[in-house]
Design a protein around this motif. Structure first.
Motif, PDB file in Angstrom:
ATOM      1  N   LEU A   1       0.854  -1.186   0.000  1.00 19.30           N
ATOM      2  CA  LEU A   1       0.000   0.000   0.000  1.00 19.30           C
ATOM      3  C   LEU A   1       0.888   1.233   0.000  1.00 19.30           C
ATOM      4  CD1 LEU A   1      -2.679  -0.987   2.645  1.00 19.30           C
ATOM      5  CD2 LEU A   1      -2.948  -0.904   0.168  1.00 19.30           C
ATOM      6  N   ASN A  60       0.906   5.269   0.364  1.00 24.41           N
ATOM      7  CA  ASN A  60       0.235   6.530   0.669  1.00 24.41           C
ATOM      8  C   ASN A  60       1.021   7.637  -0.012  1.00 24.41           C
ATOM      9  OD1 ASN A  60      -1.781   5.489   2.361  1.00 24.41           O
ATOM     10  ND2 ASN A  60      -0.354   5.446   4.085  1.00 24.41           N
ATOM     11  N   GLU A 100       1.662  11.622  -0.273  1.00 25.93           N
ATOM     12  CA  GLU A 100       1.525  12.882   0.457  1.00 25.93           C
ATOM     13  C   GLU A 100       2.083  13.986  -0.438  1.00 25.93           C
ATOM     14  OE1 GLU A 100       0.377  13.298   3.684  1.00 25.93           O
ATOM     15  OE2 GLU A 100       0.238  11.193   4.319  1.00 25.93           O
ATOM     16  N   SER A 119      -0.385  17.674   2.406  1.00 22.92           N
ATOM     17  CA  SER A 119      -0.169  16.772   3.522  1.00 22.92           C
ATOM     18  C   SER A 119      -0.342  17.497   4.855  1.00 22.92           C
ATOM     19  CB  SER A 119       1.245  16.194   3.452  1.00 22.92           C
ATOM     20  OG  SER A 119       1.512  15.399   4.592  1.00 22.92           O
ATOM     21  N   SER A 121       3.992   0.412  -5.584  1.00 20.68           N
ATOM     22  CA  SER A 121       2.817  -0.353  -5.161  1.00 20.68           C
ATOM     23  C   SER A 121       2.910  -1.810  -5.593  1.00 20.68           C
ATOM     24  CB  SER A 121       1.547   0.255  -5.770  1.00 20.68           C
ATOM     25  OG  SER A 121       1.307   1.527  -5.253  1.00 20.68           O
ATOM     26  N   VAL A 139       2.880  -0.772   4.492  1.00 22.16           N
ATOM     27  CA  VAL A 139       2.438   0.492   3.916  1.00 22.16           C
ATOM     28  C   VAL A 139       3.660   1.378   3.713  1.00 22.16           C
ATOM     29  CG1 VAL A 139       1.019   2.551   4.247  1.00 22.16           C
ATOM     30  CG2 VAL A 139       0.206   0.333   5.061  1.00 22.16           C
ATOM     31  N   THR A 143       5.145   5.233   2.169  1.00 23.81           N
ATOM     32  CA  THR A 143       4.723   6.617   1.940  1.00 23.81           C
ATOM     33  C   THR A 143       5.687   7.278   0.978  1.00 23.81           C
ATOM     34  OG1 THR A 143       3.738   6.782   4.143  1.00 23.81           O
ATOM     35  CG2 THR A 143       4.263   8.858   3.029  1.00 23.81           C
ATOM     36  N   LEU A 185      -2.886  11.410  -5.926  1.00 22.20           N
ATOM     37  CA  LEU A 185      -3.686  10.955  -4.791  1.00 22.20           C
ATOM     38  C   LEU A 185      -4.780   9.995  -5.252  1.00 22.20           C
ATOM     39  CD1 LEU A 185      -3.885  14.371  -2.926  1.00 22.20           C
ATOM     40  CD2 LEU A 185      -2.651  12.332  -2.139  1.00 22.20           C
ATOM     41  N   SER A 188      -3.228   6.613  -6.163  1.00 21.96           N
ATOM     42  CA  SER A 188      -2.880   5.927  -4.918  1.00 21.96           C
ATOM     43  C   SER A 188      -4.111   5.257  -4.302  1.00 21.96           C
ATOM     44  CB  SER A 188      -2.263   6.923  -3.935  1.00 21.96           C
ATOM     45  OG  SER A 188      -2.044   6.325  -2.687  1.00 21.96           O
ATOM     46  N   GLN A 189      -5.231   5.958  -4.296  1.00 22.14           N
ATOM     47  CA  GLN A 189      -6.470   5.394  -3.751  1.00 22.14           C
ATOM     48  C   GLN A 189      -6.949   4.200  -4.583  1.00 22.14           C
ATOM     49  OE1 GLN A 189      -8.083   5.935  -0.882  1.00 22.14           O
ATOM     50  NE2 GLN A 189      -9.424   4.271  -1.488  1.00 22.14           N
ATOM     51  N   ARG A 223      -4.950   1.219  -3.843  1.00 18.01           N
ATOM     52  CA  ARG A 223      -5.381   0.643  -2.554  1.00 18.01           C
ATOM     53  C   ARG A 223      -6.544  -0.329  -2.807  1.00 18.01           C
ATOM     54  NH1 ARG A 223      -4.781   1.664   2.674  1.00 18.01           N
ATOM     55  NH2 ARG A 223      -3.526   3.499   2.274  1.00 18.01           N
TER      56      ARG A 223
END
Length: 185
Positions: free
Chosen positions: A38, A40, A42, A62, A93, A103, A105, A138, A141-142, A145
Motif C-alpha cells: 500500500l 500513501n 503525500e 499533507s 505499489s 504500507v 509513503t 492521490l 494511490s487510492q 489501494r
C-alpha cells in the motif's frame, strides 16, 4: 509489458502530447499484475508558491509532512517529470514486501510545478498548476489501494486511466481521447 506502470506511463505521456489512447482492460491482460504494498501519497508545496492556498483549500496538501521535509521527491515541471512520479507510485505499489500489510509513503514536492495560468512554451496554452497533478497522484494511490484489496481489475485500470485523463484535461489546452474495451465476460 512486464510492469503495470508501463501502460499508465504510456497513456499519460501520449495524452499530454495530444494523442489518443486505446486499451483493452480484459482480465487476461491484467491477471499477471498484483499490488504488494500500500502506498500513501503525500503532497507538499512551498507556502510561497502561487497555488499553495488553492492546494490547501482543496485538501490536497499533507497534514503529516512539512513543506521543507527533506525526504520529499521534487517533481520536475516537465512531461517527463510528471510521468516519472506516476510511474514511481505504481512501481512502488507493485513491489512485494515481507509483510503483506506493509504500507509505504511517498512524499512529493510540487513546488517546482509552474503556477496556474503561467504560459507553457512547448505546447502552448497555460499551465493548470500543481492541483490537477496532485489530485491525480492521490487518486491513483487510492485506486491502487482498491486493487490491493480486490486485485487489479479492468474497472480499476480504467479508473486509473480516467484519473490520468482528467489531469490532462485540466491542462487547459489538451483534451483526452480514450477508447476502452473489455471482454464481455
Amino acid at each position: 509489458g512486464d510492469r503495470l506502470s508501463e501502460h499508465f506511463a504510456f497513456t499519460f505521456n501520449q495524452l499530454m502530447e495530444g494523442g489518443g489512447v486505446g486499451a483493452n482492460y480484459s482480465s487476461k491482460y491484467l491477471d499477471k499484475y498484483s499490488i504488494g504494498t500500500l502506498i500513501n501519497v503525500e503532497i507538499v508545496c512551498s507556502p510561497e508558491h502561487d497555488d499553495y492556498e488553492d492546494l490547501k483549500a482543496k485538501g490536497l496538501l499533507s497534514t503529516n509532512f512539512h513543506p521543507d521535509y527533506t525526504g520529499a521527491i521534487e517533481v520536475d515541471d516537465s512531461r517527463e517529470g510528471w510521468v516519472s512520479a506516476l510511474t514511481q507510485v505504481i512501481d512502488e505499489s507493485e513491489r512485494f514486501t515481507v509483510f503483506s500489510d506493509d504500507v509505504g509513503t511517498l512524499v512529493y514536492d510540487v513546488s517546482n510545478i509552474r503556477a496556474s495560468g503561467k504560459r507553457i512554451k512547448t505546447f502552448g496554452g497555460t499551465s493548470a498548476g500543481p492541483v490537477p497533478f496532485a489530485r491525480m497522484l492521490l487518486g491513483v494511490s487510492q485506486l491502487l489501494r482498491e486493487a490491493w484489496e480486490i486485485g487489479v481489475s479492468g474497472p480499476i485500470a480504467m479508473a486509473i486511466d480516467h484519473v490520468i485523463a482528467t489531469c490532462v484535461v485540466s491542462g487547459n489546452v489538451r483534451r483526452s481521447a480514450r477508447m476502452s474495451i473489455m471482454h464481455w465476460r
